[in-house]
Write a protein that holds these residues in place. Structure first.
Motif, PDB file in Angstrom:
ATOM      1  N   VAL A 193      52.267 101.669  15.916  1.00  0.00           N
ATOM      2  CA  VAL A 193      52.826 102.980  16.241  1.00  0.00           C
ATOM      3  C   VAL A 193      54.128 102.787  17.016  1.00  0.00           C
ATOM      4  O   VAL A 193      54.136 102.202  18.100  1.00  0.00           O
ATOM      5  CB  VAL A 193      51.833 103.824  17.073  1.00  0.00           C
ATOM      6  CG1 VAL A 193      52.456 105.146  17.490  1.00  0.00           C
ATOM      7  CG2 VAL A 193      50.551 104.046  16.300  1.00  0.00           C
ATOM      8  N   SER A 194      55.205 103.301  16.469  1.00  0.00           N
ATOM      9  CA  SER A 194      56.498 103.268  17.141  1.00  0.00           C
ATOM     10  C   SER A 194      56.480 104.266  18.292  1.00  0.00           C
ATOM     11  O   SER A 194      56.207 105.452  18.094  1.00  0.00           O
ATOM     12  CB  SER A 194      57.601 103.644  16.146  1.00  0.00           C
ATOM     13  OG  SER A 194      58.737 104.133  16.804  1.00  0.00           O
ATOM     14  N   LEU A 195      56.789 103.811  19.503  1.00  0.00           N
ATOM     15  CA  LEU A 195      56.809 104.732  20.641  1.00  0.00           C
ATOM     16  C   LEU A 195      57.952 105.733  20.510  1.00  0.00           C
ATOM     17  O   LEU A 195      57.801 106.901  20.870  1.00  0.00           O
ATOM     18  CB  LEU A 195      56.906 103.961  21.955  1.00  0.00           C
ATOM     19  CG  LEU A 195      55.722 103.058  22.280  1.00  0.00           C
ATOM     20  CD1 LEU A 195      55.937 102.367  23.619  1.00  0.00           C
ATOM     21  CD2 LEU A 195      54.412 103.833  22.265  1.00  0.00           C
ATOM     22  N   LEU A 251      56.785 108.226  17.965  1.00  0.00           N
ATOM     23  CA  LEU A 251      55.754 109.080  18.557  1.00  0.00           C
ATOM     24  C   LEU A 251      56.387 110.199  19.371  1.00  0.00           C
ATOM     25  O   LEU A 251      55.998 111.357  19.259  1.00  0.00           O
ATOM     26  CB  LEU A 251      54.836 108.230  19.442  1.00  0.00           C
ATOM     27  CG  LEU A 251      53.717 108.976  20.159  1.00  0.00           C
ATOM     28  CD1 LEU A 251      52.669 109.472  19.172  1.00  0.00           C
ATOM     29  CD2 LEU A 251      53.084 108.074  21.212  1.00  0.00           C
ATOM     30  N   LEU A 277      57.963 112.786  17.120  1.00  0.00           N
ATOM     31  CA  LEU A 277      56.944 113.574  16.434  1.00  0.00           C
ATOM     32  C   LEU A 277      56.216 114.536  17.378  1.00  0.00           C
ATOM     33  O   LEU A 277      56.025 115.706  17.045  1.00  0.00           O
ATOM     34  CB  LEU A 277      55.929 112.638  15.771  1.00  0.00           C
ATOM     35  CG  LEU A 277      54.818 113.284  14.966  1.00  0.00           C
ATOM     36  CD1 LEU A 277      55.392 113.973  13.736  1.00  0.00           C
ATOM     37  CD2 LEU A 277      53.793 112.244  14.560  1.00  0.00           C
ATOM     38  N   CYS A 278      55.841 114.053  18.562  1.00  0.00           N
ATOM     39  CA  CYS A 278      55.001 114.838  19.471  1.00  0.00           C
ATOM     40  C   CYS A 278      55.757 115.516  20.602  1.00  0.00           C
ATOM     41  O   CYS A 278      55.209 116.391  21.258  1.00  0.00           O
ATOM     42  CB  CYS A 278      53.948 113.929  20.096  1.00  0.00           C
ATOM     43  SG  CYS A 278      52.830 113.192  18.903  1.00  0.00           S
ATOM     44  N   THR A 336      57.896 115.010  24.378  1.00  0.00           N
ATOM     45  CA  THR A 336      57.564 114.265  25.593  1.00  0.00           C
ATOM     46  C   THR A 336      57.161 115.234  26.692  1.00  0.00           C
ATOM     47  O   THR A 336      57.528 116.408  26.640  1.00  0.00           O
ATOM     48  CB  THR A 336      58.766 113.431  26.095  1.00  0.00           C
ATOM     49  OG1 THR A 336      59.846 114.304  26.383  1.00  0.00           O
ATOM     50  CG2 THR A 336      59.155 112.368  25.098  1.00  0.00           C
ATOM     51  N   CYS A 340      54.442 112.085  26.300  1.00  0.00           N
ATOM     52  CA  CYS A 340      53.310 111.818  25.419  1.00  0.00           C
ATOM     53  C   CYS A 340      52.691 110.482  25.795  1.00  0.00           C
ATOM     54  O   CYS A 340      53.309 109.659  26.452  1.00  0.00           O
ATOM     55  CB  CYS A 340      53.716 111.864  23.947  1.00  0.00           C
ATOM     56  SG  CYS A 340      54.960 110.672  23.448  1.00  0.00           S
ATOM     57  N   HIS A 361      50.243 107.193  24.348  1.00  0.00           N
ATOM     58  CA  HIS A 361      49.613 106.480  23.240  1.00  0.00           C
ATOM     59  C   HIS A 361      48.514 105.604  23.821  1.00  0.00           C
ATOM     60  O   HIS A 361      48.762 104.819  24.740  1.00  0.00           O
ATOM     61  CB  HIS A 361      50.623 105.607  22.495  1.00  0.00           C
ATOM     62  CG  HIS A 361      49.990 104.759  21.436  1.00  0.00           C
ATOM     63  ND1 HIS A 361      49.363 105.299  20.332  1.00  0.00           N
ATOM     64  CD2 HIS A 361      49.876 103.422  21.319  1.00  0.00           C
ATOM     65  CE1 HIS A 361      48.898 104.316  19.578  1.00  0.00           C
ATOM     66  NE2 HIS A 361      49.193 103.174  20.157  1.00  0.00           N
TER      67      HIS A 361
END
Length: 155
Positions: free
Chosen positions: A39-41, A44, A47-48, A50, A52, A54
């Protein structure tokens, strides 16, 4: 001291080394990102949004917090101050986050490292770490947290 700290222009071609003990087991760094369990931080956060979090797979879960810089200033003694969009008050930054491993995500910086105070949204200092001098509002940062850290669910 790492070679990329001595010669910051190298950060454009080789990633800063990771302290393996501070990051989840299947973590690798690239010049512009950190990838945990595939998973690329940076991805992420795009997409989500901040802040966020993981949570990495494994026998004992490890947590990585991704936060955005919402403001920057410089103190009278020349230290940079970065204000993040995540903090302890929201339950997103656990005690013991490994601030020495704080990483710039989404771009490679070739600026020299300067002493930087990292603060929560209320401007309460969380840590002082060396960061590239050109970190600016809108930049994304990732920090690993200790195994078993209690972090409030986020995006």
């Amino acid at each position: 001291m790492t070679l990329t700290a001595i010669l910051p222009t190298l950060r454009a071609s080789i990633p800063d080394p990771l302290a393996a003990a501070s990051w989840p087991a299947r973590t690798r760094a690239s010049v512009t990102d950190v990838v945990v369990d595939g998973v690329s931080l940076h991805g992420l956060a795009l997409l989500c949004g901040t802040p966020c979090v993981h949570t990495a797979d494994g026998a004992e879960p490890s947590v990585v917090l991704v936060s955005a810089v919402t403001g920057t200033t410089t103190t009278h003694d020349g230290r940079r101050v970065l204000v993040l969009d995540a903090g302890r008050a929201e339950g997103l930054v656990p005690e013991g986050a490994t601030w020495a491993e704080l990483r710039l995500l989404g771009r490679a910086s070739v600026a020299r490292l300067v002493p930087t105070v990292v603060c929560d949204p209320d401007k309460v200092p969380l840590a002082e770490v060396p960061m590239p001098a050109d970190v600016a509002t809108g930049d994304l940062l990732g920090v690993p947290c200790p195994v078993g850290a209690a972090v409030r669910p986020a995006r």
